[in-house]
Design a protein around this motif. Structure first.
Motif, short mmCIF file in Angstrom:
data_model
loop_
_atom_site.label_atom_id
_atom_site.label_comp_id
_atom_site.label_asym_id
_atom_site.label_seq_id
_atom_site.Cartn_x
_atom_site.Cartn_y
_atom_site.Cartn_z
N PHE A 296 19.59 -1.90 -0.52
CA PHE A 296 19.02 -0.79 0.25
C PHE A 296 17.83 -0.15 -0.48
CE2 PHE A 296 23.65 -0.45 1.70
CZ PHE A 296 23.43 -1.36 2.72
N LYS A 297 17.81 -0.22 -1.80
CA LYS A 297 16.65 0.25 -2.53
C LYS A 297 15.43 -0.62 -2.22
CE LYS A 297 16.99 1.29 -6.85
NZ LYS A 297 17.32 1.23 -8.27
N VAL A 298 15.63 -1.94 -2.12
CA VAL A 298 14.53 -2.83 -1.77
C VAL A 298 14.01 -2.52 -0.36
CG1 VAL A 298 13.92 -5.24 -1.33
CG2 VAL A 298 15.29 -4.65 -3.33
N LEU A 299 14.94 -2.28 0.58
CA LEU A 299 14.52 -1.96 1.94
C LEU A 299 13.76 -0.64 1.99
CD1 LEU A 299 17.78 -2.99 3.87
CD2 LEU A 299 15.64 -4.27 3.69
N ALA A 300 14.23 0.35 1.25
CA ALA A 300 13.50 1.61 1.20
C ALA A 300 12.13 1.43 0.55
CB ALA A 300 14.33 2.65 0.44
N GLY A 301 12.07 0.56 -0.46
CA GLY A 301 10.77 0.29 -1.09
C GLY A 301 9.80 -0.35 -0.11
N LEU A 302 10.30 -1.21 0.79
CA LEU A 302 9.42 -1.81 1.80
C LEU A 302 8.90 -0.74 2.76
CD1 LEU A 302 11.30 -5.13 2.68
CD2 LEU A 302 9.36 -4.81 1.15
N LEU A 303 9.73 0.23 3.11
CA LEU A 303 9.26 1.30 3.99
C LEU A 303 8.16 2.11 3.32
CD1 LEU A 303 12.62 2.58 5.58
CD2 LEU A 303 10.86 1.14 6.62
N HIS A 304 8.34 2.43 2.04
CA HIS A 304 7.29 3.14 1.32
C HIS A 304 6.04 2.28 1.14
CE1 HIS A 304 9.41 6.88 0.36
NE2 HIS A 304 10.50 6.14 0.11
N LEU A 305 6.24 0.98 0.99
CA LEU A 305 5.08 0.09 0.87
C LEU A 305 4.24 0.11 2.13
CD1 LEU A 305 3.73 -2.03 -1.00
CD2 LEU A 305 5.14 -3.77 0.12
N GLY A 306 4.89 0.27 3.28
CA GLY A 306 4.14 0.32 4.53
C GLY A 306 3.31 1.57 4.69
N ASN A 307 3.62 2.63 3.95
CA ASN A 307 2.86 3.87 4.04
C ASN A 307 1.63 3.87 3.13
OD1 ASN A 307 4.57 4.94 5.91
ND2 ASN A 307 5.68 6.26 4.49
N ILE A 308 1.42 2.81 2.38
CA ILE A 308 0.28 2.75 1.49
C ILE A 308 -0.96 2.36 2.30
CG2 ILE A 308 -0.71 1.64 -0.54
CD1 ILE A 308 2.08 1.13 -1.56
N GLN A 309 -1.94 3.23 2.30
CA GLN A 309 -3.21 2.99 2.96
C GLN A 309 -4.31 2.97 1.89
OE1 GLN A 309 -3.41 2.25 6.15
NE2 GLN A 309 -1.19 2.61 6.47
N PHE A 310 -5.33 2.14 2.12
CA PHE A 310 -6.38 1.94 1.13
C PHE A 310 -7.71 2.46 1.67
CE2 PHE A 310 -3.22 -1.40 0.54
CZ PHE A 310 -2.89 -1.22 -0.79
N ALA A 311 -8.48 3.02 0.78
CA ALA A 311 -9.83 3.49 1.11
C ALA A 311 -10.83 2.39 0.78
CB ALA A 311 -10.16 4.76 0.33
N PRO A 312 -11.79 2.17 1.63
CA PRO A 312 -12.76 1.10 1.34
C PRO A 312 -13.58 1.44 0.10
CG PRO A 312 -13.45 2.39 3.23
CD PRO A 312 -12.08 2.87 2.89
N SER A 313 -13.91 0.40 -0.63
CA SER A 313 -14.69 0.57 -1.86
C SER A 313 -16.16 0.45 -1.56
CB SER A 313 -14.28 -0.50 -2.88
OG SER A 313 -15.08 -0.41 -4.04
N GLU A 314 -16.96 1.33 -2.16
CA GLU A 314 -18.38 1.29 -1.96
C GLU A 314 -19.02 0.12 -2.69
OE1 GLU A 314 -19.93 5.02 -3.11
OE2 GLU A 314 -18.89 6.16 -1.51
N ASP A 315 -18.44 -0.28 -3.79
CA ASP A 315 -18.95 -1.40 -4.57
C ASP A 315 -18.01 -2.58 -4.38
OD1 ASP A 315 -20.18 -3.11 -6.28
OD2 ASP A 315 -19.81 -1.91 -8.11
N GLU A 316 -18.56 -3.70 -3.96
CA GLU A 316 -17.72 -4.87 -3.72
C GLU A 316 -17.13 -5.41 -5.01
OE1 GLU A 316 -19.95 -7.79 -1.69
OE2 GLU A 316 -20.13 -6.63 0.18
N ALA A 317 -17.74 -5.10 -6.11
CA ALA A 317 -17.21 -5.59 -7.39
C ALA A 317 -16.03 -4.78 -7.87
CB ALA A 317 -18.32 -5.59 -8.46
N GLN A 318 -15.80 -3.62 -7.22
CA GLN A 318 -14.69 -2.78 -7.62
C GLN A 318 -13.59 -2.87 -6.56
OE1 GLN A 318 -14.45 -1.23 -10.51
NE2 GLN A 318 -16.51 -1.99 -11.09
N PRO A 319 -12.33 -2.90 -7.00
CA PRO A 319 -11.24 -2.97 -6.01
C PRO A 319 -11.08 -1.68 -5.25
CG PRO A 319 -10.35 -2.70 -8.23
CD PRO A 319 -11.84 -2.88 -8.39
N CYS A 320 -10.47 -1.81 -4.09
CA CYS A 320 -10.15 -0.63 -3.28
C CYS A 320 -9.09 0.20 -3.99
CB CYS A 320 -9.69 -1.02 -1.89
SG CYS A 320 -10.92 -1.95 -0.95
N GLN A 321 -9.05 1.47 -3.64
CA GLN A 321 -8.08 2.37 -4.22
C GLN A 321 -7.24 2.98 -3.11
OE1 GLN A 321 -7.49 2.74 -7.44
NE2 GLN A 321 -9.17 1.30 -7.94
#
Length: 746
Positions: A296-321
């Motif tokens: 159940f901890k793994v399942l809850a972790g998947l639910l929290h993983l789905g709430n992660i949203q990323f902001a686009p990076s202005e520099d393509e050489a840098q990863p999104c945050q």
């Protein structure tokens, strides 16, 4: 259709008019439609008449209808009393001909079980449960499992019954777990199975259920991250959010009223949202509480993983945050999944590339869309691995040892086919699989057509040849003569594809035996009228009637009986010969042993006799020497008139022979003080000394006093009298009275 109903119109208009009249005539008697328990009785056979008949039976609370070799089941969407009771199961199991009872899923189950039980060599059987989503496939599979758990046990063995109950209970306990992790609410069904399932019920040599195994395929793992409008995710996500306690919510970071992007429609309540039933079923399968908490901890972790949203990076050489409001979700997801935050983010945000001969590693930051895709793929992979692990745990709990079962009955619960505006890859594959199954088993209307034409049984060429190739033994050897019941070459005339070159030679040989089978089964009076039962050979299948199938099975049973008798006679002959050889070998061994024992005994007796003889001779010589030393006044005259010659008087010769031969016996008997009278002593002395037989008065025997012990000496008087002088004898047993000799006194 016109071929089956006998219509041969001259134009399409006439055909439509005739069909319309037939439909009106058939549908006019609608009140009798619910009594048609087999759709082959529908005439004319059209999709409309079939559906009207099923509708009439559904309104009469009759939910099972035969369609030739297929059973059509309707979902009542309500509990029906006594429709699946154990008493009804035993009734179908004990019926001599279950197919004559009312159509039921137990009829199919019993026929499958008898097919396994009646075969000499175990042949696996499978039941395909196919249909649209929500048609009741999972429920039907569950009813079949209960049926086999009741009938596939030994009534006389309590242990077998307990094993079957244990297996049934574990299989039934696996249903809540697999439904919680593999079922979801769709537009058509609140508890739709989003995976395919093949349940293997394992039977031993006595057709008793000893175990089971579950094989899954095509899990719709896409549903974890993407759900259609008004649909929900898998049940287990809603169960842990609604059924967790306060401590568990704190442990799994699931606060009351929390919103998750991968958990749509959380306000909708279903009967399947029962968390305690799932946890109890997992305990019965051997999944303890700590392991459940980790799941159940793994399942809850998947639910929290789905709430992660990323902001686009202005520099393509840098990863999104991740966005600011998603950093907490990253921390909770990493904690619940047992990962470090930087490792989790690096896996999602950066793609690793290996290139070149040296396999150099390049790391490339991913754009925002690719980051979302990598996050979804990670969630789907984790959930699929978790589902496979649960299936392996279930199999380890219910699966039997490989050596303990010989055949199985398979239940294929096919993924329900559906069509959405946007279909996933899994749905596309399962729709294709359902279409292939429908084509393999023919469609419902086509099946009814074939059955209504009198050929409800269809068997592929390969299966037909494998099962009935034994019938070639029944064909007479002189089959090419002018009086043969069938031609020597080619197939019988009643076979529509008699000149089809694509038929295998082995299949042709089997079909050649059918007229002979028909004639042997016919009575003598009907022999002239006996005609072969029709069999139609298609390109890939053989179509036949029920009577033809019964005839083939009777012929096969006859051949198997002949083979069994041949095997039995050969075995008995072999066993008799073996016993006879063993008997002869035993007699030979006994004779050899007895001969050897007899020779050894004779050798021992011969050796003993030689030893006794040698000792007796030594003892006799010794006694003779002792007696010669005890004689007094005995003069031996040696006359040597010539070399090697000896001259003695007759009296001396007689005395010497007496002393040498029987002196010890006479000495003992004469010295005996008790047990022998005076007269007997005299007779003994006369016999020992071999005196001339005459009047006893011519000889005088003087015996010493009785108180004196032993014999001193014996003197032979010139007048013939003998005087004994007694003294202690040096002989060892001289003072013991021996048994009187029966022949010494002659």
């Amino acid at each position: 259709l016109f071929q089956v109903n006998g219509h041969n119109p001259g134009s399409d208009g006439q055909a439509r008019e005739s069909l319309r009249e037939d439909l009106q005539k058939f549908l006019g008697g609608e009140v009798l439609l619910h009594q048609l328990d087999d759709l082959t009785k529908v005439n004319p056979v059209t999709l409309e008449t079939v559906l009207r008949c099923l509708q009439a039976r559904y309104m009469a609370d009759t939910f099972y209808t035969n369609a030739g070799c297929t059973l059509v089941a309707l979902n009542p969407f309500k509990p029906v009393l006594h429709l699946y009771s154990p008493e009804l199961m035993r009734e179908y199991h004990a019926a001599p001909q279950p197919q004559k009872l009312k159509p039921h899923v137990f009829t199919v189950g019993e026929q499958t079980y008898r097919n396994v039980k009646s075969l000499i060599e175990p042949v696996n059987q499978s039941i395909v449960v196919s249909g649209e989503s929500g048609a009741g496939k999972t429920w039907t599979s569950r009813c079949l499992m209960k049926f086999y758990a009741v009938v596939a046990t030994s009534p006389a063995s309590w242990e077998s019954h307990k094993i079957a109950e244990r297996i049934e209970q574990r299989i039934l306990n696996s249903n809540p777990v697999m439904e919680a992790f593999g079922n979801a609410c769709t537009l058509r069904n609140n508890n739709s199975s989003r995976f395919g399932k093949f349940i293997q019920l394992q039977l031993n040599r006595t057709q008793q259920m000893v175990g089971a195994a579950v094989q899954t395929y095509l899990l719709e793992k896409t549903r974890v991250v993407c759900q259609a409008f008004s649909e929900r995710n898998f049940h287990i996500f809603y169960q842990i959010c609604k059924g967790a306690s306060e401590d568990e919510r704190l442990q799994w970071h699931l606060p009351e009223g929390a919103a998750f992007s991968w958990l749509p429609n959380p306000e909708k309540s279903l009967e399947e949202d029962c968390f305690e039933v799932t946890r109890e079923a997992m305990l019965h399968l051997g999944i303890d509480t700590p392991t459940q908490n980790n799941i159940f901890k793994v399942l809850a972790g998947l639910l929290h993983l789905g709430n992660i949203q990323f902001a686009p990076s202005e520099d393509e050489a840098q990863p999104c945050q991740p966005m600011d409001d998603a950093k907490c979700s990253v921390r909770m997801a990493a904690s619940l999944l047992g990962l470090q935050e930087d490792v989790l983010l690096k896996t999602v945000l950066i793609r690793t590339i290996r290139a070149g001969r040296q396999q150099q590693v390049f790391r490339k930051p991913c754009p925002r869309a690719e980051c979302d895709t990598r996050r979804d793929c990670l969630a789907k992979l984790i959930y699929a691995r978790l589902f496979d692990w649960l299936v392996s745990v279930i199999n380890s709990s219910i699966c039997a040892d490989t050596n303990s079962w010989t055949a199985f009955i398979g239940l294929l619960d096919v993924y329900g086919f559906e069509s959405f505006p946007d279909n996933s890859l899994e749905q596309l594959c399962i729709n294709y699989a359902n279409e292939k199954l429908q084509l393999e088993a023919c469609g419902l209307v086509e099946t009814i057509h074939i059955s209504a034409a009198g050929f409800p049984i269809r068997v592929s060429h390969q299966n037909f040849v494998e099962r009935y190739k034994l019938l070639r033994r029944l064909r007479p050897h002189t089959s090419s003569g002018p009086h043969s019941p069938y031609p020597a070459k080619g197939l019988p005339e009643w076979c529509p594809h008699a000149k089809e070159a694509t038929l295998e030679p082995l299949l042709q040989d089997i079909l050649h035996t059918l007229p002979f089978l028909t004639q042997t089964k016919a009575t003598p009076g009907d022999l002239a009228e006996a005609m072969p039962t029709p069999v139609h050979c298609g390109r890939t299948k053989v179509f036949m009637t029920d009577s033809m199938l019964e005839l083939l099975e009777c012929g096969r049973a006859q051949v198997l009986e002949q083979c069994a008798r041949c095997i039995q006679s050969g075995w008995r002959r072999h066993r008799q010969r073996k016993q006879e050889r063993q008997r002869r070998a035993a007699v030979l061994i006994q004779a050899a042993i007895r001969s050897w024992l007899t020779r050894k005994r004779i050798q021992r007796l011969h050796a003993a006799a030689t030893v006794i003889k040698r000792m007796w001779q030594k003892w006799r010589i010794r006694m003779a020497c002792l007696a010669a030393e005890e004689l007094d006044d005995v003069e031996e005259k040696h006359l040597s008139q010539a070399p090697g010659s000896l001259s003695t008087s007759p009296l001396q010769t007689r005395l010497l022979e007496a002393v040498i031969r029987l002196w010890p016996l006479g000495l003992v008997l004469t010295n005996t003080t008790m047990g022998v009278g005076s007269f007997q002593r005299k007779l003994v002395v006369w016999a020992c000394l071999q005196l001339p037989r005459g009047s006893p008065s011519n000889y005088t025997v003087q015996i010493a006093q009785q108180d004196q012990a032993g014999v001193t000496s014996i003197r032979a008087m010139p007048q013939g009298s003998i005087k004994f002088h007694c003294k202690k004898s040096p002989l060892r047993y001289a003072d013991i009275c021996p048994e009187p000799s029966p022949y010494s006194l002659g």
